[in-house]
Motif scaffolding. Structure first.
Motif, mmCIF file in Angstrom:
data_model
loop_
_atom_site.group_PDB
_atom_site.id
_atom_site.type_symbol
_atom_site.label_atom_id
_atom_site.label_comp_id
_atom_site.label_asym_id
_atom_site.label_seq_id
_atom_site.Cartn_x
_atom_site.Cartn_y
_atom_site.Cartn_z
ATOM 1 N N ASN A 256 6.339 -19.678 -42.833
ATOM 2 C CA ASN A 256 5.281 -20.030 -43.728
ATOM 3 C C ASN A 256 3.930 -19.946 -43.276
ATOM 4 N N TYR A 257 3.706 -19.728 -42.272
ATOM 5 C CA TYR A 257 2.161 -19.731 -41.661
ATOM 6 C C TYR A 257 1.899 -18.209 -41.152
ATOM 7 N N GLY A 262 5.236 -19.262 -33.115
ATOM 8 C CA GLY A 262 6.443 -20.343 -32.924
ATOM 9 C C GLY A 262 5.971 -21.560 -32.295
ATOM 10 N N GLY A 263 7.017 -22.146 -31.920
ATOM 11 C CA GLY A 263 6.959 -23.416 -31.120
ATOM 12 C C GLY A 263 8.142 -24.221 -30.881
ATOM 13 N N LYS A 264 8.046 -25.542 -31.230
ATOM 14 C CA LYS A 264 9.248 -26.538 -30.818
ATOM 15 C C LYS A 264 9.026 -27.918 -31.734
ATOM 16 N N ALA A 278 2.148 -22.697 -32.283
ATOM 17 C CA ALA A 278 0.921 -22.066 -32.104
ATOM 18 C C ALA A 278 0.700 -20.946 -33.019
ATOM 19 N N ALA A 279 -0.485 -20.372 -33.383
ATOM 20 C CA ALA A 279 -0.527 -19.354 -34.132
ATOM 21 C C ALA A 279 -1.801 -18.389 -33.657
ATOM 22 N N GLN A 280 -1.950 -17.161 -34.375
ATOM 23 C CA GLN A 280 -3.172 -16.315 -34.136
ATOM 24 C C GLN A 280 -3.782 -15.979 -35.267
ATOM 25 N N ALA A 305 0.433 -27.279 -38.950
ATOM 26 C CA ALA A 305 -0.171 -26.221 -39.544
ATOM 27 C C ALA A 305 -1.690 -26.782 -40.379
ATOM 28 N N ALA A 306 -1.644 -27.809 -40.792
ATOM 29 C CA ALA A 306 -3.038 -28.435 -41.203
ATOM 30 C C ALA A 306 -3.807 -28.278 -40.305
ATOM 31 N N LEU A 307 -3.711 -28.802 -39.050
ATOM 32 C CA LEU A 307 -4.355 -29.068 -38.027
ATOM 33 C C LEU A 307 -4.937 -27.835 -37.171
ATOM 34 N N LEU A 308 -4.067 -26.563 -37.392
ATOM 35 C CA LEU A 308 -4.273 -25.384 -37.020
ATOM 36 C C LEU A 308 -5.429 -24.780 -37.908
ATOM 37 N N ASP A 309 -5.153 -25.202 -39.144
ATOM 38 C CA ASP A 309 -6.212 -24.472 -40.024
ATOM 39 C C ASP A 309 -7.625 -25.294 -39.837
#
Length: 394
Positions: A256-257, A262-264, A278-280, A305-309
């Motif tokens: 979805n992101y 990926g992650g855990k 994690a995301a890039q 996901a919200a914190l990554l944004d």
């Protein structure tokens, strides 16, 4: 670093972390954590020594999440973009499997076959298992997939046993190696009791520590491949006769992101929900870790996901601290061993292998024929190293 908003000095009140109003479900009492270690809480930067919110000056307020503690950091530069109680002790649940991976993934040949023994299935009743069977034989790579996709506690035991030599004491040896790995990384608030993250007395970690561990994991090509795998096949077994089956990746971030790496996921009734992801995006790779969350109004991966944004919206170079490197930890240990009296005088800022232009100057300390380069790494790292050496002697 651009400056930070938080309890920057003793006189200032801590800034509360933004959280939604929820009705918390009934749950067992949380374990009593060790007392805060003031110096360990400063590892990575003095501004990180807070139970509250710490963000760069001028940054928008982060999203309200139910996680008790969290951190967002840059995997490549090590910059900490923001955090809530980054060094506060928490119970890990299955995100502890990331420490098992950081410790053991390079020790085991992914093509090696592992025969499952009864002790591998010695896990808490109703806890997550990928479904390996006693007497069955499985490739190490399949066990890693079972661990990271399906959070298999049975796979965790099998991998830990093999990484510890395959004998009856293999799991214990690997748990000891996990704790040694945590210390090597500077994850001083992490203490593993089980390889899987199933609750154990005295088992703790922190959001900051998990970011250090994740940085090691995402540097590993096999780990990156495993955690981005959407589904995998558990092979059929001839003796005992058991059919094969498919299992899925439980980390919904990868579905979805955009840019997900990926992650855990993790959950126990005591630890509540935990998450590492994690995301890039646009050449930046960020990691988020969170602990002590509830699944409502949004699940752990959605909070991540919200914190990554929020993190990706911060300009490059804005930070409130940094993720220490193993080289910094080692240099600190060497300096502490060479000149332990410096760790109590306040005359030593710390140790790091950084150029003078970034460190604010270098001084050199000779110990025999060995030169130790001293730079602007927090004094806290030296003090924590000294304290660990003293405890080891005791």
């Amino acid at each position: 670093m651009t400056g930070a908003v938080r309890a920057g000095n003793a006189a200032a009140a801590e800034v509360p972390c933004p959280r939604p109003k929820i009705v918390k479900p009934s749950a067992p009492p949380r374990p009593v954590p060790p007392a805060d270690d003031p110096e360990a809480m400063k590892v990575g930067g003095g501004d990180l020594a807070t139970h509250g919110l710490i963000v760069p000056a001028g940054a928008k307020q982060p999203p309200a999440v139910t996680a008790t503690t969290w951190i967002v950091a840059d995997l490549d530069s090590g910059e900490v973009l923001g955090a809530c109680g980054p060094h506060v002790y928490q119970t890990p649940a299955s995100v502890q499997k990331t420490l098992l991976a950081a410790t053991a993934i390079d020790k085991l040949n992914p093509k090696q076959n592992v025969k499952v023994v009864q002790s591998d299935l010695d896990i808490e009743e109703n806890s997550s298992a990928v479904g390996i069977v006693v007497g069955g034989t499985y490739p190490v790579s399949t066990l890693w997939l079972g661990l990271l996709l399906n959070s298999g506690n049975d796979a965790a035991n099998a991998l830990a046993r093999m990484a510890g030599g395959g004998g009856a004491d293999g799991v214990a040896k690997t748990v000891a190696a996990m704790n040694a790995k945590a210390a090597e990384l500077g994850a001083f608030q992490t203490h593993a009791v089980t390889p899987s993250g199933l609750d154990g007395k005295g088992q703790f970690t922190s959001a900051y520590d998990l970011a250090l561990i994740a940085r090691v994991d995402f540097a590993n090509a096999d780990f990156r491949k495993y955690v981005l795998t959407k589904s995998a096949q558990m092979p059929a077994q001839k003796s005992p006769k058991v059919g094969g089956f498919q299992f899925q990746n439980e980390n919904k971030l990868i579905y979805n992101y955009p840019g997900a790496m990926g992650g855990k996921t993790g959950f126990t009734t005591v630890a509540r929900h935990s998450y590492v992801g994690a995301a890039q995006r646009n050449g930046r790779r960020l990691v988020v870790t969170l602990l002590g969350a509830e699944a409502r109004p949004i699940r752990g991966w959605q909070q991540g996901a919200a914190l990554l944004d929020w993190g990706f919206a911060q300009p490059a170079g804005s930070s409130v601290g940094h993720l220490v490197t193993p080289a910094e930890v080692q240099a600190s240990a060497q300096a502490t061993a060479a000149t332990p009296e410096k760790a109590t005088t306040g005359g030593l800022a710390g140790v790091a292998a950084k150029p003078a232009a970034k460190s604010g100057g270098l001084s050199v300390l000779a110990a025999g024929t060995v030169a130790v380069v001293l730079a602007a790494m927090p004094l806290s790292l030296l003090l924590v190293q000294r304290r660990r050496r003293r405890l080891a002697r005791d």
